[in-house]
Design a protein around this motif. Structure first.
Motif, PDB file in Angstrom:
ATOM      1  N   ALA A 108       1.009  -1.218  -0.110  1.00 54.71           N
ATOM      2  CA  ALA A 108       0.043   0.041  -0.040  1.00 54.71           C
ATOM      3  C   ALA A 108       0.915   1.283   0.028  1.00 54.71           C
ATOM      4  O   ALA A 108       0.515   2.319  -0.280  1.00 54.71           O
ATOM      5  CB  ALA A 108      -0.844   0.016   1.316  1.00 54.71           C
ATOM      6  N   PHE A 109       1.991   1.034   0.587  1.00 54.49           N
ATOM      7  CA  PHE A 109       2.846   2.376   0.687  1.00 54.49           C
ATOM      8  C   PHE A 109       3.843   2.271  -0.151  1.00 54.49           C
ATOM      9  O   PHE A 109       4.822   3.362  -0.484  1.00 54.49           O
ATOM     10  CB  PHE A 109       3.697   2.307   2.035  1.00 54.49           C
ATOM     11  N   MET A 110       3.984   1.523  -1.452  1.00 52.10           N
ATOM     12  CA  MET A 110       4.677   1.679  -2.632  1.00 52.10           C
ATOM     13  C   MET A 110       4.362   2.976  -3.410  1.00 52.10           C
ATOM     14  O   MET A 110       5.263   3.213  -4.178  1.00 52.10           O
ATOM     15  CB  MET A 110       4.774   0.149  -3.255  1.00 52.10           C
ATOM     16  N   GLY A 111       3.156   3.263  -3.132  1.00 55.40           N
ATOM     17  CA  GLY A 111       2.743   4.421  -3.848  1.00 55.40           C
ATOM     18  C   GLY A 111       3.329   5.796  -3.208  1.00 55.40           C
ATOM     19  O   GLY A 111       3.094   6.879  -3.818  1.00 55.40           O
ATOM     20  N   LEU A 120       4.317  10.848   3.250  1.00 54.64           N
ATOM     21  CA  LEU A 120       5.470  10.326   4.043  1.00 54.64           C
ATOM     22  C   LEU A 120       4.954  10.623   5.533  1.00 54.64           C
ATOM     23  O   LEU A 120       5.365   9.565   6.238  1.00 54.64           O
ATOM     24  CB  LEU A 120       6.522  11.433   3.784  1.00 54.64           C
ATOM     25  N   LEU A 121       4.321  11.344   5.898  1.00 57.08           N
ATOM     26  CA  LEU A 121       3.689  11.654   7.105  1.00 57.08           C
ATOM     27  C   LEU A 121       2.780  10.437   7.601  1.00 57.08           C
ATOM     28  O   LEU A 121       2.846  10.043   8.724  1.00 57.08           O
ATOM     29  CB  LEU A 121       2.964  13.115   7.194  1.00 57.08           C
ATOM     30  N   GLY A 122       2.027  10.113   6.678  1.00 54.83           N
ATOM     31  CA  GLY A 122       1.065   8.749   6.996  1.00 54.83           C
ATOM     32  C   GLY A 122       1.977   7.447   7.170  1.00 54.83           C
ATOM     33  O   GLY A 122       1.626   6.824   7.921  1.00 54.83           O
ATOM     34  N   PHE A 123       3.245   7.619   6.282  1.00 54.71           N
ATOM     35  CA  PHE A 123       3.814   6.372   6.381  1.00 54.71           C
ATOM     36  C   PHE A 123       4.603   6.296   7.851  1.00 54.71           C
ATOM     37  O   PHE A 123       4.630   5.280   8.619  1.00 54.71           O
ATOM     38  CB  PHE A 123       4.809   6.404   5.263  1.00 54.71           C
ATOM     39  N   PHE A 126       2.215   5.065  10.277  1.00 52.21           N
ATOM     40  CA  PHE A 126       1.981   3.707   9.992  1.00 52.21           C
ATOM     41  C   PHE A 126       3.389   2.961  10.737  1.00 52.21           C
ATOM     42  O   PHE A 126       3.118   1.819  11.630  1.00 52.21           O
ATOM     43  CB  PHE A 126       2.186   3.225   8.614  1.00 52.21           C
ATOM     44  N   LEU A 127       4.690   3.413  10.704  1.00 48.60           N
ATOM     45  CA  LEU A 127       5.649   2.614  11.302  1.00 48.60           C
ATOM     46  C   LEU A 127       5.704   2.776  12.759  1.00 48.60           C
ATOM     47  O   LEU A 127       5.923   2.066  13.460  1.00 48.60           O
ATOM     48  CB  LEU A 127       6.981   3.658  10.806  1.00 48.60           C
ATOM     49  N   ILE A 128       5.225   3.959  13.219  1.00 45.93           N
ATOM     50  CA  ILE A 128       5.026   4.298  14.739  1.00 45.93           C
ATOM     51  C   ILE A 128       4.208   3.090  15.298  1.00 45.93           C
ATOM     52  O   ILE A 128       4.470   2.439  16.354  1.00 45.93           O
ATOM     53  CB  ILE A 128       4.643   5.607  15.204  1.00 45.93           C
TER      54      ILE A 128
END
Length: 195
Positions: A108-111, A120-123, A126-128
């Motif tokens: 989903a984040f490959m986009g 990037l902020l959404g990613f 997600f990582l957090i």
């Protein structure tokens, strides 16, 4: 034993090194690939580009952070003390379930790209969340990158300090029945061959 937060974070962030490489490669414009290779015999400062990224701040930061985290994670795993003795009676390999768990999220984040700071902020969010979930659930060692470095997960029947138990084990190399030194970290035992 519980990993300290910084050590766990290093292991977690290091697991995203492949993604950092993918994002960095995607940030290189296709015209850069057509440039001639700079060599010592054919060196022209106007024609040579040593940082090919369109967004070098983001690309280099994520790459360097992931590489350093991977190195620190390897150091952390090699510095573990093994105070327990474990006798393995039987073992079976566990497929790395975390790959199946995170694969849809990563796809989903490959986009995402460094050109879109809101993604990037959404990613980052997600990582957090992924870090919090894996750290609190004791699954920080279910790291797909560890497979590349030769670590394997096993479900084991063993005698741990005189008590027969079924445990999950992480070992660098191949596990066979026998005596091992061990350290319990969260829900796993990390084993090392007796010397």
């Amino acid at each position: 034993m519980q990993f300290r937060l910084a050590a766990a974070l290093s292991i977690f962030v290091g697991s995203y090194l492949p993604l950092a490489i993918i994002l960095a490669v995607q940030d290189i414009p296709h015209v850069w690939w057509g440039r001639p290779v700079c060599t010592f015999t054919r060196f022209d400062v106007t024609q040579c580009s040593f940082i090919p990224f369109q967004h070098p701040g983001y690309a280099l930061t994520f790459l360097v952070l992931a590489v350093l985290s991977t190195i620190i994670g390897k150091i952390v795993l090699s510095a573990i003390a093994f105070p327990h003795e474990v006798t393995v009676t039987s073992a079976r390999a566990i497929p790395n379930e975390i790959i199946n768990y995170t694969f849809p999220y990563v796809v989903a984040f490959m986009g995402i790209s460094y050109a879109e700071p809101e993604k990037l902020l959404g990613f980052l969010v997600f990582l957090i969340w992924m870090f919090a979930i894996t750290y609190k659930s004791g699954q920080i060692l279910m790291n797909p990158l560890l497979l590349i470095f030769g670590w394997k997960l096993y479900e084991v029947s063993a005698v741990v300090e005189g008590e027969r138990r079924d445990i999950r084990v992480l070992l660098h190399g191949r596990l066979t029945a026998g005596q091992y030194n061990a350290q319990r970290i969260q829900d796993f035992f990390i084993l090392a061959e007796e010397e």
